[in-house]
Design a protein around this motif. Structure first.
Motif, PDB file in Angstrom:
ATOM      1  N   TRP A  64       0.830  -1.193   0.000  1.00  0.00           N
ATOM      2  CA  TRP A  64       0.000   0.000   0.000  1.00  0.00           C
ATOM      3  C   TRP A  64       0.872   1.254   0.000  1.00  0.00           C
ATOM      4  CZ3 TRP A  64      -5.269  -0.690  -0.232  1.00  0.00           C
ATOM      5  CH2 TRP A  64      -5.755  -1.961   0.092  1.00  0.00           C
ATOM      6  N   SER A  65       0.441   2.279  -0.722  1.00  0.00           N
ATOM      7  CA  SER A  65       1.269   3.469  -0.919  1.00  0.00           C
ATOM      8  C   SER A  65       0.431   4.736  -0.815  1.00  0.00           C
ATOM      9  CB  SER A  65       1.949   3.430  -2.290  1.00  0.00           C
ATOM     10  OG  SER A  65       2.770   2.294  -2.422  1.00  0.00           O
ATOM     11  N   ALA A  66       0.961   5.724  -0.102  1.00  0.00           N
ATOM     12  CA  ALA A  66       0.343   7.049  -0.032  1.00  0.00           C
ATOM     13  C   ALA A  66       1.102   7.952  -1.004  1.00  0.00           C
ATOM     14  CB  ALA A  66       0.414   7.596   1.386  1.00  0.00           C
ATOM     15  N   ARG A  67       0.533   8.138  -2.181  1.00  0.00           N
ATOM     16  CA  ARG A  67       1.278   8.776  -3.264  1.00  0.00           C
ATOM     17  C   ARG A  67       1.590  10.252  -3.018  1.00  0.00           C
ATOM     18  NH1 ARG A  67       3.438   4.410  -5.671  1.00  0.00           N
ATOM     19  NH2 ARG A  67       1.867   3.034  -6.586  1.00  0.00           N
ATOM     20  N   TYR A  78      10.091  11.593  -0.870  1.00  0.00           N
ATOM     21  CA  TYR A  78      10.986  10.545  -1.354  1.00  0.00           C
ATOM     22  C   TYR A  78      12.362  11.040  -1.762  1.00  0.00           C
ATOM     23  CZ  TYR A  78      10.710  11.441  -6.430  1.00  0.00           C
ATOM     24  OH  TYR A  78      10.819  11.976  -7.689  1.00  0.00           O
ATOM     25  N   GLN A  79      12.497  12.329  -2.030  1.00  0.00           N
ATOM     26  CA  GLN A  79      13.835  12.859  -2.311  1.00  0.00           C
ATOM     27  C   GLN A  79      14.413  13.473  -1.033  1.00  0.00           C
ATOM     28  OE1 GLN A  79      14.462  14.985  -6.027  1.00  0.00           O
ATOM     29  NE2 GLN A  79      12.414  14.423  -6.708  1.00  0.00           N
ATOM     30  N   PRO A  80      15.659  13.176  -0.646  1.00  0.00           N
ATOM     31  CA  PRO A  80      16.660  12.443  -1.425  1.00  0.00           C
ATOM     32  C   PRO A  80      16.833  10.968  -1.038  1.00  0.00           C
ATOM     33  CG  PRO A  80      17.745  13.566   0.375  1.00  0.00           C
ATOM     34  CD  PRO A  80      16.271  13.853   0.514  1.00  0.00           C
ATOM     35  N   LEU A  81      16.139  10.483  -0.017  1.00  0.00           N
ATOM     36  CA  LEU A  81      16.458   9.150   0.504  1.00  0.00           C
ATOM     37  C   LEU A  81      15.441   8.071   0.158  1.00  0.00           C
ATOM     38  CD1 LEU A  81      17.880   9.981   4.063  1.00  0.00           C
ATOM     39  CD2 LEU A  81      19.109   9.441   1.963  1.00  0.00           C
ATOM     40  N   GLY A  82      14.373   8.374  -0.555  1.00  0.00           N
ATOM     41  CA  GLY A  82      13.443   7.335  -0.968  1.00  0.00           C
ATOM     42  C   GLY A  82      12.239   7.205  -0.063  1.00  0.00           C
ATOM     43  N   PRO A  83      11.418   6.167  -0.271  1.00  0.00           N
ATOM     44  CA  PRO A  83      10.155   6.007   0.449  1.00  0.00           C
ATOM     45  C   PRO A  83      10.352   5.890   1.961  1.00  0.00           C
ATOM     46  CG  PRO A  83      10.274   4.533  -1.434  1.00  0.00           C
ATOM     47  CD  PRO A  83      11.644   5.106  -1.256  1.00  0.00           C
ATOM     48  N   PHE A  84       9.390   6.436   2.702  1.00  0.00           N
ATOM     49  CA  PHE A  84       9.414   6.351   4.164  1.00  0.00           C
ATOM     50  C   PHE A  84       7.982   6.176   4.657  1.00  0.00           C
ATOM     51  CE2 PHE A  84      10.394   8.577   8.402  1.00  0.00           C
ATOM     52  CZ  PHE A  84      10.842   7.415   8.974  1.00  0.00           C
ATOM     53  N   LEU A  85       7.341   7.250   5.137  1.00  0.00           N
ATOM     54  CA  LEU A  85       5.981   7.124   5.664  1.00  0.00           C
ATOM     55  C   LEU A  85       4.973   6.719   4.596  1.00  0.00           C
ATOM     56  CD1 LEU A  85       5.693  10.197   8.066  1.00  0.00           C
ATOM     57  CD2 LEU A  85       6.546   7.903   8.545  1.00  0.00           C
ATOM     58  N   ALA A  86       5.283   7.013   3.342  1.00  0.00           N
ATOM     59  CA  ALA A  86       4.361   6.674   2.250  1.00  0.00           C
ATOM     60  C   ALA A  86       4.228   5.183   2.058  1.00  0.00           C
ATOM     61  CB  ALA A  86       4.840   7.317   0.956  1.00  0.00           C
TER      62      ALA A  86
END
Length: 435
Positions: free
Chosen positions: A243-246, A253-261
């Protein structure tokens, strides 16, 4: 990479005395997936699915029906997780499969085995293993291209994509079994017409159609898994919905990529379709387009290229609260094929460990969203709705750009090959609840 052997357990003529196994869409006797369930009034324990029933591994291990490696495997899998069984590797797992297949297909054993069976609908599913680590890859090239076009129309695929299996480290604690409620996540998001972000529930909740790869024996810290041995590290696969929160994703997501999403919930189907059950459905990895780079030597293996992909059809369906209230069946949003993966499962495993990272029994890898090349085979609403610009029209006139409260998202999948009985994954579903 050694290919699993096709043996008597895959024989299409083999029938089980369990009546519901005949023609079962997911669990005929040719499947026999591993899982963990809690029967009525009992605690969680290892089990094998057969038709509409589950076979209790603890009760089977305590009987005199097994011996040797098969008995050791059943004992290892009889607890509240399958980690110990997965750690044993392929040989004991194969022995257990062959023994159980024989017991369930020979009427002479019926009176002794039948008391060990429980109705699946009466059992509570649990995660198959205690997941120490979860990593999510990005091997669906059509998905990567489609998403790239939304954000980088002139350069959808970054230069590294065709050289290295891209992945990130996910959150193991929020991986949950099918049926777990999906609570709408909150976080920071910034609207295009604003300079500062807002905090609140996501307005762009999405699903991702993926496969989950379960790790078997793994590797020691500092000792990479070579491509020729990667198959031994894979216990089997499940369906997986990351599941993703777009809107949260676009902001953070920048600079380290997906986290809470991404870390609020990942749903997996309850059963591990073992590497042995997958043997008839192995197929060649699709050839790379002309001009694409050849994988570096540590990622390239002739056997993996000839049989490292899977012949599987995957689907996403939706059932809205209104559809359920009006008695409408779930609506299929997309159908795609597992072969739309640019990198194989073995290449994922190898790359994950090439720097010396140790994979452990029960670890989980996600493939990333698997989409096809056309609009009927897209594995996320982000793609289907073109980033919110083109709503998907559902039966009854409802529209969806993203997943709304009350929606149930269902993943389904079947593996098939000429001359063999098709097998399936079982349910992977979740209903979205408001924040």
């Amino acid at each position: 990479m050694a290919r699993p052997v096709i043996d008597e357990t895959h024989d299409p003529a083999r029938q089980s005395w369990v009546e519901s196994a005949a023609g079962h869409p997911d669990f005929p006797v040719q499947n026999l997936p591993l899982g963990v369930v809690a029967p009525p009034g009992g605690g969680a324990r290892g089990a094998i699915a057969i038709g509409d029933l589950v076979l209790d591994l603890g009760e089977l291990a305590a009987s005199e029906l097994l011996e040797g490696a098969a008995k050791a495997a059943a004992l290892a899998g009889s607890g509240a997780s399958l980690n110990a069984l997965l750690a044993l590797g392929a040989a004991p797992r194969t022995a257990l499969r062959r023994a159980v297949s024989a017991l369930l297909s020979d009427e002479a054993y019926r009176t002794r085995v039948e008391p060990m069976l429980h109705r699946a609908e009466d059992c509570t599913p649990h995660l198959p293993a205690n997941i120490g680590d979860y990593s999510d890859f990005y091997v669906g090239i059509h998905h990567a291209t489609n998403v790239g076009k939304l954000f980088r129309p002139d350069n959808p695929l970054l230069p590294n994509y065709k050289h290295v299996p891209i992945g990130y480290h996910g959150r193991a604690s929020s991986v949950a079994v099918s049926g777990t409620p999906v609570r709408r996540p909150a976080g920071q998001r910034r609207a295009p017409d604003r300079d500062a972000p807002l905090f609140g529930p996501t307005a762009r909740l999405d699903y991702e159609l993926e496969l989950g790869v379960w790790i078997a024996s793994g590797n020691a810290l500092g000792e990479p898994i070579p491509i020729g041995s990667a198959g031994d590290a894979i216990a089997g696969i499940s369906l997986l919905n990351d599941w993703s929160a777009r809107d949260l994703q676009a902001w953070e997501y920048q600079p380290l990529g997906p986290f809470l999403a991404k870390n609020f919930l990942t749903t997996v189907s309850p059963w591990i379709i073992t590497a042995e059950a997958l043997a008839p459905f192995r197929t060649a990895q699709p050839a790379r387009p002309a001009g694409d780079p050849q994988p570096l030597p540590y990622l390239l293996d002739e056997e993996d290229q000839s049989s490292g992909a899977l012949s599987a059809t995957l689907e996403v369906l939706i059932s809205t609260a209104r559809m359920r209230a009006e008695g409408h069946p779930p609506f299929r949003l997309s159908r795609t094929a597992a072969s739309h993966m640019y990198w194989t499962m073995a290449q994922m495993v190898v790359h994950h460990s090439v720097n010396g990272c140790n994979l452990r029994p029960g670890d989980l890898l996600g493939t990333g969203t698997i989409s096809g090349a056309d609009s009927e085979s897209l594995g996320s609403l982000l793609e289907l709705g073109e980033g919110g610009r083109r709503p998907v029209v559902l039966p009854g006139g409802e529209e969806r750009c993203f997943v709304e409260d009350g929606d149930e998202i269902l993943l389904a999948g079947r593996l098939g090959a000429p001359g063999f009985v098709p097998i399936g994954f079982g349910p992977c579903r979740g209903v979205v609840h408001p924040r």
